[in-house]
Scaffold this active site. Structure first.
Site, PDB file in Angstrom:
ATOM      1  N   HIS A   1      11.832  53.196  17.744  1.00  0.00           N
ATOM      2  CA  HIS A   1      10.971  52.403  18.630  1.00  0.00           C
ATOM      3  C   HIS A   1      10.356  53.273  19.722  1.00  0.00           C
ATOM      4  O   HIS A   1      10.933  54.270  20.146  1.00  0.00           O
ATOM      5  CB  HIS A   1      11.677  51.165  19.192  1.00  0.00           C
ATOM      6  CG  HIS A   1      12.698  51.391  20.256  1.00  0.00           C
ATOM      7  ND1 HIS A   1      13.947  50.809  20.223  1.00  0.00           N
ATOM      8  CD2 HIS A   1      12.658  52.079  21.418  1.00  0.00           C
ATOM      9  CE1 HIS A   1      14.614  51.141  21.304  1.00  0.00           C
ATOM     10  NE2 HIS A   1      13.861  51.915  22.049  1.00  0.00           N
TER      11      HIS A   1
ATOM     12  N   ASN B   1      16.103  53.929  16.422  1.00  0.00           N
ATOM     13  CA  ASN B   1      15.486  53.269  15.267  1.00  0.00           C
ATOM     14  C   ASN B   1      13.984  53.538  15.188  1.00  0.00           C
ATOM     15  O   ASN B   1      13.271  52.880  14.442  1.00  0.00           O
ATOM     16  CB  ASN B   1      15.765  51.760  15.310  1.00  0.00           C
ATOM     17  CG  ASN B   1      15.178  51.104  16.560  1.00  0.00           C
ATOM     18  OD1 ASN B   1      14.506  51.754  17.346  1.00  0.00           O
ATOM     19  ND2 ASN B   1      15.433  49.820  16.729  1.00  0.00           N
TER      20      ASN B   1
ATOM     21  N   ASP C   1       7.232  49.225  29.561  1.00  0.00           N
ATOM     22  CA  ASP C   1       7.955  48.006  29.193  1.00  0.00           C
ATOM     23  C   ASP C   1       8.880  47.536  30.303  1.00  0.00           C
ATOM     24  O   ASP C   1       9.111  48.252  31.297  1.00  0.00           O
ATOM     25  CB  ASP C   1       8.733  48.236  27.888  1.00  0.00           C
ATOM     26  CG  ASP C   1       9.556  49.515  27.895  1.00  0.00           C
ATOM     27  OD1 ASP C   1       9.684  50.149  28.952  1.00  0.00           O
ATOM     28  OD2 ASP C   1      10.082  49.883  26.832  1.00  0.00           O
TER      29      ASP C   1
ATOM     30  N   GLU D   1       9.639  47.531  18.362  1.00  0.00           N
ATOM     31  CA  GLU D   1      10.763  47.657  17.429  1.00  0.00           C
ATOM     32  C   GLU D   1      10.264  47.731  15.982  1.00  0.00           C
ATOM     33  O   GLU D   1       9.138  47.292  15.684  1.00  0.00           O
ATOM     34  CB  GLU D   1      11.681  46.433  17.585  1.00  0.00           C
ATOM     35  CG  GLU D   1      12.369  46.336  18.945  1.00  0.00           C
ATOM     36  CD  GLU D   1      13.620  47.199  19.031  1.00  0.00           C
ATOM     37  OE1 GLU D   1      13.605  48.358  18.553  1.00  0.00           O
ATOM     38  OE2 GLU D   1      14.614  46.722  19.600  1.00  0.00           O
TER      39      GLU D   1
END
Ligand code: GLP
Length: 238
Positions: A138, A136, A67, A143
């Site tokens: 990810h 979280n 990413d 996400e």
């Protein structure tokens, strides 16, 4: 799923480097999927050490990163391009042209995503994908959402990710709100996956990802369906 519980960050990093080293040994021109974040920094340092002492050769290795932030140039010291150059590419003998990080400055990010996935496919797919995990759940910048997204795509970062990553910027206002990330299809198509997680702050999300329901609300949970995942932690997962 294989869990390796180590006693320290250093041991986690060495064991992670062992797996990547083994992959490079059995396939010197392998395609490595690489990750950023604080977690793999020690692993990269270990790879650099082994390369510099002559026991690990990157001269034929190819790499694709997961990413990149949108709007940051490769020269910006918060960009993932910069991170990879700083922690790995500039310190080992990987040919620079063999490395690829999504272009967060692309005018047409949808086109960049298509081109990125086409490049991975044309290179024969990822042999070993290294992953961290966000608080979280990810992976890359996939996400939590109502659906899993297959292709490399542009994402709006969640508040919690922006807050978590703000420590690496001068202020929270400087954290980009968008990123481009490899999608779940390329990650899941990797032949092997290595996920590293350290610190008790990641314990709950790792348990949820690997022992909870498979749901896009916790993107890493999809890894439960992958046939060859190794998770290395420095905390118990029972
Ligand atoms: C970032 C990256 C992820 C990384 C995660 C965890 O947002 N996009 O690839 O795994 O956050 O980072 P850290 O290792 O710093 O906790």
């Amino acid at each position: 799923m294989k869990f390796i519980v180590t006693k320290s960050y250093e041991e986690m990093s060495r064991k992670g480097a062992d797996l990547i080293g083994a992959q490079v040994l059995v396939k010197p021109n392998c395609l490595l999927g690489l990750a950023t974040g604080s977690t793999p920094i020690g692993l990269y340092a270990e790879l650099v050490r082994r390369n510099q002492e002559g026991s690990l050769d990157f001269s034929k290795v190819r790499s694709v990163n997961l990413d990149e932030y949108c709007g940051l140039s490769p020269e910006s010291d918060q960009s993932y391009h910069y991170f990879m150059n700083y922690h790995l590419f500039s310190k080992v003998n990987i040919p620079f042209e063999n490395t690829r990080v999504p272009n967060g400055l692309a005018e047409d990010l949808a086109q960049e995503g298509l081109a990125y996935d086409a490049y991975i496919a044309q290179q024969g797919g990822i042999d070993l994908q290294l992953l961290g995990i966000g608080h979280n759940g990810h992976i890359g910048f996939n996400e939590p959402d109502d659906v899993f997204t297959a292709a490399t795509h542009c994402v709006d970062l969640t508040e919690s990710t922006i807050t978590a990553n703000a420590r690496l910027f001068a202020s929270i206002d400087e954290v980009p709100t968008k990123a481009i990330t490899m999608g779940m299809r390329s990650i899941m198509a990797a032949k092997k996956i290595l996920l590293v997680a350290n610190g008790l702050g990641k314990q709950e999300i790792v348990k949820q990802a690997f022992f909870g329901p498979v749901t896009p609300k916790c993107p890493a949970s999809l890894l439960q369906l992958h046939p060859d995942v190794t998770v290395i932690t420095d905390f118990d997962v029972e």
